[in-house]
Motif scaffolding. Structure first.
Motif, PDB file in Angstrom:
ATOM      1  N   PHE A 192       8.427   0.837 -34.267  1.00 45.38           N
ATOM      2  CA  PHE A 192       7.000   0.620 -34.480  1.00 45.38           C
ATOM      3  C   PHE A 192       6.202   1.096 -33.265  1.00 45.38           C
ATOM      4  N   THR A 193       6.691   0.761 -32.071  1.00 48.86           N
ATOM      5  CA  THR A 193       5.997   1.134 -30.843  1.00 48.86           C
ATOM      6  C   THR A 193       5.916   2.640 -30.677  1.00 48.86           C
ATOM      7  N   ALA A 249      -6.442   0.112 -26.725  1.00 50.27           N
ATOM      8  CA  ALA A 249      -6.823  -1.148 -26.081  1.00 50.27           C
ATOM      9  C   ALA A 249      -7.223  -2.191 -27.118  1.00 50.27           C
ATOM     10  N   LEU A 250      -7.911  -1.774 -28.174  1.00 48.36           N
ATOM     11  CA  LEU A 250      -8.305  -2.709 -29.225  1.00 48.36           C
ATOM     12  C   LEU A 250      -7.077  -3.278 -29.939  1.00 48.36           C
ATOM     13  N   GLY A 251      -6.085  -2.451 -30.162  1.00 52.60           N
ATOM     14  CA  GLY A 251      -4.850  -2.929 -30.787  1.00 52.60           C
ATOM     15  C   GLY A 251      -4.124  -3.940 -29.927  1.00 52.60           C
ATOM     16  N   MET A 252      -4.147  -3.741 -28.606  1.00 54.22           N
ATOM     17  CA  MET A 252      -3.497  -4.689 -27.705  1.00 54.22           C
ATOM     18  C   MET A 252      -4.165  -6.060 -27.748  1.00 54.22           C
ATOM     19  N   LEU A 281       0.373   5.219 -41.927  1.00 53.73           N
ATOM     20  CA  LEU A 281      -0.950   5.401 -41.340  1.00 53.73           C
ATOM     21  C   LEU A 281      -0.976   6.583 -40.369  1.00 53.73           C
ATOM     22  N   ASN A 282       0.116   6.753 -39.622  1.00 56.81           N
ATOM     23  CA  ASN A 282       0.164   7.874 -38.684  1.00 56.81           C
ATOM     24  C   ASN A 282       0.174   9.213 -39.407  1.00 56.81           C
ATOM     25  N   THR A 299      -1.948   3.250 -35.144  1.00 56.86           N
ATOM     26  CA  THR A 299      -1.132   2.254 -34.459  1.00 56.86           C
ATOM     27  C   THR A 299      -1.898   0.958 -34.253  1.00 56.86           C
ATOM     28  N   SER A 300      -3.161   1.041 -33.854  1.00 53.61           N
ATOM     29  CA  SER A 300      -3.960  -0.163 -33.631  1.00 53.61           C
ATOM     30  C   SER A 300      -4.184  -0.934 -34.925  1.00 53.61           C
ATOM     31  N   LEU A 301      -4.435  -0.222 -36.036  1.00 57.77           N
ATOM     32  CA  LEU A 301      -4.594  -0.889 -37.329  1.00 57.77           C
ATOM     33  C   LEU A 301      -3.309  -1.603 -37.734  1.00 57.77           C
TER      34      LEU A 301
END
Length: 483
Positions: A268-269, A373-376, A412-413, A429-431
């Motif tokens: 996933f990462t 950053a938003l995903g984190m 998504l990617n 990734t963030s979603l």
């Protein structure tokens, strides 16, 4: 100057004394929560040092190798972490669950058996995985891009050493041996890799991805041997000699969900990096990878909390103490989110400058960094939901959730990379991170009956205010459950 009536002369010294009392209590208390706090603090210190050292090491590698060769190395490194998570069969993480339970129930014979069988199982599984990778490379050679073939071959040779290191890290974490558990993996490994690559260039060899992978192989050999002796020496001094009983089938069955979950978590990462390899050059992969390495600092915060509390979750659940479990979860959620929010903000504000340190060709990665950053933030807002599921017997649910998250992230990617490039990969990734975080929060509430999200941690803030408003005898005000 005389003190005013509202501010008596003894007020400030009293606060100072309370501060010393709290610090002394933090260092001297022996209950589980106090030991967990110290272990988390030490783990965070090591991981923070790791973040700084890893960042410096990545800077050195990028500067020496250039974006093209560094991109190849980054791609192979991503696959190494995925294969390492899968090839331990989960025995890099299951010690954190099994060892506290065995000690809690007094099952010393089984504990001795687990400590003897564990590394043998890991070695057999990882050597088998390395052999399968090598066979796959030979069979698939005509369809594999030539720039990745030799580095992937070297990576497979390094795999057993990384897996063995993972097992002994898990054993050290379960005993609060934070330094020997984490130092070889998170400090020594990066230090030796950086120094090895500098030595390669200094002696006249080309700074290629192949030579960097050879440096990684040597680094893993040295650090894994050191860690093996460090942990086994402590085990011999801690676990009394006696008969061993083996539940190999049960241990493997209980550990495999960890392998699936953490292998899927690594996949996933790095799904974004893997998908990008189909559509962009290694140089563009390098730019995106640099952005992810900067934002990875935020992930160290929940990891440090995991080091100090995952085995406490397991022990509290084993004795049926749900109130104690909820209290420590609230505390972990609040302080993890608060610290992660500050750190992420700092990284986002200084991201352009941090990327420029890799080289001028890396600065176009700033929009991707800001999106990541938003995903984190979404990740840490969920609290220790995944750890709680794993430590309370719901590892299979976590594993399937991780697999579903990988599928979602890949989809998504593929959908967003083609039209938007590396920014689309960051958005995908963030979603996926946000959706997974929400799902885990609801799942742990339903399966365990514990609230983990930041929105449930407000009682921790109230306890913090009470603690500073009214000192207690031991320096800590006990947090009370919400009414």
């Amino acid at each position: 100057m005389s003190a005013s009536p509202g501010h008596p002369a003894g007020h400030r010294p009293s606060r100072l004394r309370r501060g010393f009392a709290q610090a002394r209590a933090f260092l001297s208390q022996t209950d589980e929560r106090a030991v967990a706090r110290r272990s988390s603090a030490l783990a965070f210190g090591i991981r923070l040092s790791n973040a700084a050292l890893a960042y410096i090491a990545q800077l050195v590698l990028a500067r020496l190798m250039g974006s093209y060769e560094y991109g190849i190395f980054a791609y192979i490194w991503a696959w190494f972490l995925v294969f390492a998570s899968l090839s331990t069969l989960g025995f890099s993480d299951s010690p954190v669950r099994y060892i506290p339970q065995m000690r809690e129930h007094g099952e010393m014979n089984h504990l001795r058996g687990f400590l003897r069988a564990g590394p043998l199982i890991v070695l057999a599984a990882s050597i088998g995985s390395a052999a399968l990778i090598e066979i796959g490379l030979l069979v698939g050679h005509p369809w594999i891009d030539g720039v990745y073939f030799a580095p992937m071959t070297i990576m497979a040779l390094a795999l057993p050493f990384g897996c063995l290191q993972g097992f002994f890290e898990g054993v050290g974490r379960s005993y609060f041996w934070t330094v020997p558990a984490l130092f070889p993996t998170y400090i020594l490994r990066h230090l030796l890799l950086m120094l090895g690559m500098i030595a390669v260039v200094w002696t006249g060899f080309a700074p290629t991805s192949v030579n960097a992978l050879f440096c990684l192989l040597g680094t893993l050999v040295i650090s894994s041997v050191y860690q093996t002796f460090a942990i086994t020496g402590r085990v011999r001094r801690t676990v009394p000699v006696g008969p061993r009983e083996f539940r190999v089938r049960s241990w493997i069955g209980g550990s495999i969900p960890f392998s699936v979950m953490y292998g899927a978590s690594q996949l996933f990462t790095f799904s974004d990096v893997i998908v990008l390899s189909f559509f962009v050059s290694p140089a563009e992969i390098a730019v995106y990878f640099a952005a992810t390495r900067i934002m990875q600092v935020t992930q160290l915060i929940p990891y440090a909390a995991t080091i100090g509390t995952a085995h406490v979750f397991s022990a509290l659940h084993a004795r049926g103490d749900r109130e104690g479990l909820q209290r420590i979860v609230r505390e972990v959620s609040f302080f993890t989110f608060a610290l992660a929010f500050v750190v992420t903000g700092i990284l986002a504000l200084g991201g352009h400058w941090l990327l420029a340190m890799f080289g001028r060709e890396f600065t176009p990665g700033y929009p991707a960094l800001a999106i990541l950053a938003l995903g984190m933030i979404a990740r840490v807002a969920a609290g220790p939901a995944e750890d709680l599921l794993n430590m309370t017997g719901h590892g299979r649910f976590s594993a399937w959730t991780a697999v579903g998250a990988v599928v979602l992230n890949l989809a998504l990617n593929f959908a967003l990379v083609i039209p938007f490039g590396i920014e689309g990969s960051a958005l995908a990734t963030s979603l996926a991170i946000a959706i997974r975080a929400v799902w885990l929060t609801f799942a742990v509430r339903r399966l365990v009956g514990v609230e983990t999200s930041i929105f449930s941690s407000r009682p921790s803030l109230s306890a913090l205010r009470r603690r500073f408003a009214k000192p207690s005898g031991d320096g800590f005000a006990e947090e009370r459950p919400a009414d």
